[in-house]
Enzyme design. Sequence first.
Site, PDB file in Angstrom:
ATOM      1  N   HIS A 276       0.841  -1.144  -0.038  1.00 37.04           N
ATOM      2  CA  HIS A 276       0.034   0.100  -0.009  1.00 37.04           C
ATOM      3  C   HIS A 276       0.919   1.198   0.133  1.00 37.04           C
ATOM      4  O   HIS A 276       1.707   1.499  -0.948  1.00 37.04           O
ATOM      5  CB  HIS A 276      -0.949  -0.068   1.150  1.00 37.04           C
ATOM      6  CG  HIS A 276      -1.963   0.773   1.073  1.00 37.04           C
ATOM      7  ND1 HIS A 276      -2.372   1.754  -0.049  1.00 37.04           N
ATOM      8  CD2 HIS A 276      -2.814   1.241   2.274  1.00 37.04           C
ATOM      9  CE1 HIS A 276      -3.448   2.587   0.594  1.00 37.04           C
ATOM     10  NE2 HIS A 276      -3.771   2.325   1.780  1.00 37.04           N
ATOM     11  N   HIS A 316      -1.945  -2.025 -10.062  1.00 37.44           N
ATOM     12  CA  HIS A 316      -3.108  -1.291  -9.190  1.00 37.44           C
ATOM     13  C   HIS A 316      -4.352  -2.179  -9.043  1.00 37.44           C
ATOM     14  O   HIS A 316      -4.503  -2.669 -10.222  1.00 37.44           O
ATOM     15  CB  HIS A 316      -3.306   0.067  -9.588  1.00 37.44           C
ATOM     16  CG  HIS A 316      -3.807   0.799  -8.418  1.00 37.44           C
ATOM     17  ND1 HIS A 316      -5.110   0.646  -8.139  1.00 37.44           N
ATOM     18  CD2 HIS A 316      -3.444   1.786  -7.410  1.00 37.44           C
ATOM     19  CE1 HIS A 316      -5.445   1.486  -7.031  1.00 37.44           C
ATOM     20  NE2 HIS A 316      -4.185   1.989  -6.577  1.00 37.44           N
ATOM     21  N   ASP A 372       3.067   5.509  -6.894  1.00 36.91           N
ATOM     22  CA  ASP A 372       4.328   5.542  -6.044  1.00 36.91           C
ATOM     23  C   ASP A 372       5.457   5.372  -6.728  1.00 36.91           C
ATOM     24  O   ASP A 372       6.686   5.507  -6.318  1.00 36.91           O
ATOM     25  CB  ASP A 372       4.117   4.310  -5.038  1.00 36.91           C
ATOM     26  CG  ASP A 372       3.134   4.594  -3.921  1.00 36.91           C
ATOM     27  OD1 ASP A 372       3.161   5.873  -3.460  1.00 36.91           O
ATOM     28  OD2 ASP A 372       2.512   3.717  -3.411  1.00 36.91           O
TER      29      ASP A 372
HETATM   30  N1  CMC Z   1       5.178  -6.770 -10.690  1.00 40.52           N
HETATM   31  C1  CMC Z   1       4.988  -7.899 -11.574  1.00 40.52           C
HETATM   32  N2  CMC Z   1       3.730  -8.708 -11.684  1.00 40.52           N
HETATM   33  C2  CMC Z   1       2.636  -8.201 -11.046  1.00 40.52           C
HETATM   34  C3  CMC Z   1       2.728  -6.952 -10.605  1.00 40.52           C
HETATM   35  C4  CMC Z   1       3.968  -6.284 -10.320  1.00 40.52           C
HETATM   36  N3  CMC Z   1       4.109  -5.075  -9.681  1.00 40.52           N
HETATM   37  N4  CMC Z   1       1.452  -6.541 -10.024  1.00 40.52           N
HETATM   38  C5  CMC Z   1       0.835  -7.425 -10.367  1.00 40.52           C
HETATM   39  N5  CMC Z   1       1.461  -8.255 -10.992  1.00 40.52           N
HETATM   40  C6  CMC Z   1       1.071  -9.722 -11.583  1.00 40.52           C
HETATM   41  C7  CMC Z   1       0.537 -10.742 -10.601  1.00 40.52           C
HETATM   42  O1  CMC Z   1       1.701 -11.625 -10.326  1.00 40.52           O
HETATM   43  C8  CMC Z   1      -0.485 -11.242 -11.419  1.00 40.52           C
HETATM   44  O2  CMC Z   1       0.103 -12.247 -12.324  1.00 40.52           O
HETATM   45  P1  CMC Z   1      -0.525 -13.480 -12.709  1.00 40.52           P
HETATM   46  O3  CMC Z   1      -2.011 -13.275 -13.385  1.00 40.52           O
HETATM   47  O4  CMC Z   1       0.338 -14.379 -13.839  1.00 40.52           O
HETATM   48  O5  CMC Z   1      -0.745 -14.292 -11.497  1.00 40.52           O
HETATM   49  C9  CMC Z   1      -1.350 -10.298 -12.231  1.00 40.52           C
HETATM   50  O6  CMC Z   1      -0.210  -9.111 -12.320  1.00 40.52           O
HETATM   51  C10 CMC Z   1      -2.420  -9.919 -11.398  1.00 40.52           C
HETATM   52  O7  CMC Z   1      -1.934  -9.223 -10.168  1.00 40.52           O
HETATM   53  P2  CMC Z   1      -2.697  -9.307  -8.748  1.00 40.52           P
HETATM   54  O8  CMC Z   1      -1.710  -9.533  -7.692  1.00 40.52           O
HETATM   55  O9  CMC Z   1      -4.058 -10.228  -8.796  1.00 40.52           O
HETATM   56  O10 CMC Z   1      -3.059  -7.821  -8.536  1.00 40.52           O
HETATM   57  P3  CMC Z   1      -3.583  -7.326  -7.450  1.00 40.52           P
HETATM   58  O11 CMC Z   1      -4.820  -6.473  -7.857  1.00 40.52           O
HETATM   59  O12 CMC Z   1      -4.186  -8.385  -6.238  1.00 40.52           O
HETATM   60  O13 CMC Z   1      -2.447  -6.377  -6.783  1.00 40.52           O
HETATM   61  C11 CMC Z   1      -1.229  -4.856  -6.249  1.00 40.52           C
HETATM   62  C12 CMC Z   1      -2.391  -4.873  -6.898  1.00 40.52           C
HETATM   63  C13 CMC Z   1      -1.016  -3.158  -6.274  1.00 40.52           C
HETATM   64  C14 CMC Z   1      -0.860  -5.131  -4.950  1.00 40.52           C
HETATM   65  C15 CMC Z   1      -0.017  -5.269  -7.136  1.00 40.52           C
HETATM   66  O14 CMC Z   1      -0.081  -4.897  -8.325  1.00 40.52           O
HETATM   67  C16 CMC Z   1       1.552  -5.145  -6.454  1.00 40.52           C
HETATM   68  O15 CMC Z   1       1.953  -5.527  -5.648  1.00 40.52           O
HETATM   69  N6  CMC Z   1       2.132  -4.059  -6.895  1.00 40.52           N
HETATM   70  C17 CMC Z   1       3.464  -3.512  -6.559  1.00 40.52           C
HETATM   71  C18 CMC Z   1       3.305  -2.816  -5.298  1.00 40.52           C
HETATM   72  C19 CMC Z   1       2.842  -1.568  -5.677  1.00 40.52           C
HETATM   73  O16 CMC Z   1       3.419  -0.778  -6.277  1.00 40.52           O
HETATM   74  N7  CMC Z   1       1.783  -1.108  -4.753  1.00 40.52           N
HETATM   75  C20 CMC Z   1       1.375   0.488  -4.717  1.00 40.52           C
HETATM   76  C21 CMC Z   1      -0.245   0.504  -5.170  1.00 40.52           C
HETATM   77  S1  CMC Z   1      -0.748   2.072  -5.515  1.00 40.52           S
HETATM   78  C22 CMC Z   1      -0.624   2.941  -4.040  1.00 40.52           C
HETATM   79  C23 CMC Z   1      -1.781   2.603  -3.228  1.00 40.52           C
HETATM   80  O17 CMC Z   1      -2.856   2.847  -3.556  1.00 40.52           O
HETATM   81  O18 CMC Z   1      -1.665   2.182  -2.121  1.00 40.52           O
END
Ligand code: CMC
Length: 443
Positions: A276, A316, A372
């Site tokens: 987050h 995101h 971020d």
């Molecule tokens: N790098 C590589 N792969 C990713 C990333 C990433 N940053 N984010 C998602 N994926 C992949 C994930 O592994 C999955 O792949 P597969 O379908 O092959 O299993 C696919 O994309 C879908 O991802 P998800 O985990 O289901 O997506 P989510 O909605 O649960 O997660 C997130 C969203 C923000 C937690 C995630 O994208 C992430 O961990 N990003 C990095 C951390 C980050 O930058 N967070 C800040 C968010 S913005 C600030 C805020 O609002 O807090």
Amino acid sequence: MSGTSAAAPSGDHLEIKDSRTGKSYNVPITDDTIRTADLKQIKVNAEDFGMMGYDPAFMNTASCRSAITFIDGDKGILRYRGYPIDQLAAKADFLEIAWLLRHGELPTQAEYDQWVKDVTYHTYVHENIKHFMEGFRYDAHPMSMLTAGVAALSSFYPTAKNIHDEKERDIAFVRLIAKMPTIAAFAYRHVKGMPYVYPDNSLPYAENFLSMIARMSEPKYEAHPVYAKAINILFILHADHEQNCSTNAVRAVGSSHVDPYSAVAAGVAALYGPLHGGANEAVLRMLEHIGHVKNIPAFIAEVKSGKGEKLMGFGHRVYKSYDPRAKIVKGLCDDVLKISGMSHDMEIALELERIALSDDYFVSRKLYPNVDFYTGLIYRAMHFPTDYFTVLFAIARTAGWLSQWEEMLLDKEQKIARPRQIYTGYAERPYSTKLDYSHKITK
Ligand code: CMC
């Protein structure tokens, strides 16, 4: 809603047929949504609890009705109370936005002047809060200090418990917006081993905060106008983001009718996490780990293999296109770097973004830079330590947390947040033990 033999209702509805019983149900649709409570009528027999919705992590569940922030993740739209974020970031003042988020309308001049006066008047904290902050170890994480500092405020304002009294909510709103920068700045100075600096109430909000951060022996600190402007814009961009993890935490904790300081402390704690608000800190650590543009392809390959870390600052839960805040922050980053000079980190970040945006792994998963990705670079250029970045986010998000908390309180449909579960553990079994407790018996 009705069972098998009822005629279909006149309005939009969902027809559900239960293959277990052959019964059909009509569930009303409002705002493209059904109420999961309406599923409870679907039972196999009278003892059955009824059908639930299973939605870990709230992937497709609306927990509230809200008029504060609108996001269209596919189109990359973010609006506060209907106003597009780019227009607000270009022209508005953070305190004006804090007012807007809570009240739903922009303040009149008189309202704005009074609001600024009130916030400015309340920037000081009780000396015991200062002593409390002094009690932390030299290497305490500033987010731990902020979480504890905000929670501690609750004990200084016990009447804040009267959450149904509008005047109490008013003053809590003023105090939290006013004192967050002060506590945040104390946390900064503590880690640096520098004397805490009291607010200078002749300064505007962002400038006052920067004065508490940077002032040494000079009688008055004048922040660089580009830095003050950057802080104001970043505070606006981070002020609210509808039902994100920390806002959900504030609403859930607030739904127990605890005071707003305690509810906001829960929000700060949730924000601390690297998925987050902690992501901007994680981005900088990632850039440090990469070290050089030549190492980017290997790093990207590691991310794609799933064995390494994620590409921090990308992806995101809601935005499936370029985060509209990221666009603004990228421009802001250019302005700040003109003052501080192009950084090695920025070179890596730009190349990383370029490579990721042309790689099918990221494109097919709709992974774009989020807010971020660039905020950390700005904060670093302004010489904030990496572990301090999330604190800056928390100061701004306080405006959104409080607005969402109050909206939750005034919403007649809301009750204490209490999700259901699907129990996967043992069925009943008899208790017996072979443990020897004799060593615990006081002779
Ligand atoms: N790098 C590589 N792969 C990713 C990333 C990433 N940053 N984010 C998602 N994926 C992949 C994930 O592994 C999955 O792949 P597969 O379908 O092959 O299993 C696919 O994309 C879908 O991802 P998800 O985990 O289901 O997506 P989510 O909605 O649960 O997660 C997130 C969203 C923000 C937690 C995630 O994208 C992430 O961990 N990003 C990095 C951390 C980050 O930058 N967070 C800040 C968010 S913005 C600030 C805020 O609002 O807090």
